[in-house]
Design an enzyme around this catalytic site. Sequence first.
Site, PDB file in Angstrom:
ATOM      1  N   SER A 176      20.892 -27.290   9.489  1.00 43.63           N
ATOM      2  CA  SER A 176      19.446 -27.236   9.304  1.00 43.63           C
ATOM      3  C   SER A 176      18.956 -28.564   8.757  1.00 43.63           C
ATOM      4  O   SER A 176      19.661 -29.237   7.997  1.00 43.63           O
ATOM      5  CB  SER A 176      19.097 -26.118   8.312  1.00 43.63           C
ATOM      6  N   TYR A 180      20.889 -23.004  -0.353  1.00 40.87           N
ATOM      7  CA  TYR A 180      20.918 -23.136   1.110  1.00 40.87           C
ATOM      8  C   TYR A 180      21.087 -24.589   1.540  1.00 40.87           C
ATOM      9  O   TYR A 180      21.974 -24.927   2.331  1.00 40.87           O
ATOM     10  CB  TYR A 180      19.637 -22.550   1.702  1.00 40.87           C
ATOM     11  N   ALA A 215      24.545 -26.069   0.674  1.00 37.98           N
ATOM     12  CA  ALA A 215      25.613 -25.575   1.557  1.00 37.98           C
ATOM     13  C   ALA A 215      25.516 -26.209   2.941  1.00 37.98           C
ATOM     14  O   ALA A 215      26.536 -26.581   3.544  1.00 37.98           O
ATOM     15  CB  ALA A 215      25.554 -24.058   1.664  1.00 37.98           C
TER      16      ALA A 215
END
Length: 216
Positions: A126, A141, A144
């Site tokens: 992402s 998030y 990671a």
Amino acid sequence: MRALVTGGNRGIGFAIAAGLVARGTDVVIGARDADKGQAAATELGCQSVHLDLERPNTFAPAIQAAGPIDILINNAGILIEDSMIAAPDGLRCSMQVMFHAPFELICLCLPHMREKGAGKIINLSSGWGSFAEDMEGPGGYGVAKAALNALTFALPRDLPAGVTINAMCPGWVHTDMGGPSAPRTPEQGADTALWLALDAGDVTGKFFRDRQEIQW
């Protein structure tokens, strides 16, 4: 040619699996909920294995049940938005699901890829884990995903000849995680993963969005 798609029972993973099946690939989806995985596999016309990324004891049995994997797509993710300091277990869980588990699955799939002299590894990442885009992911998030990006960047030096690894950002996709306001369909989010798996050749150690290389 057989592909394993983690979290393949819904969302982007389901769209990736569907795209692979449509291209004639033998697909196995991994799902934390075995019943939901089997229902999705029946709909897709593929195989399902029980694979819970928070439970490492499910990894080896899932790979054994799936059979030799030529394409590994580490799609499954989790979004925990709690403060890493106030609720540190959220970071631990995020790292397990989106970094440690993908690495362990890579290790389990590599013996076959090494023997065959070919293999594709695609990590669903992402922009929220990109330093170039200010690592805006909430809670654990972004951390990671940044770790997953680092693994993708560094691992080519240790992979067997013929095995490639790349990361991709699907964009903001209308899924359970992305929410109803997201502008992209799961099929749009899946497109770059399918391209990397089937059409991108021997490119490795790169980060892509919409089939274009982006910065880490």
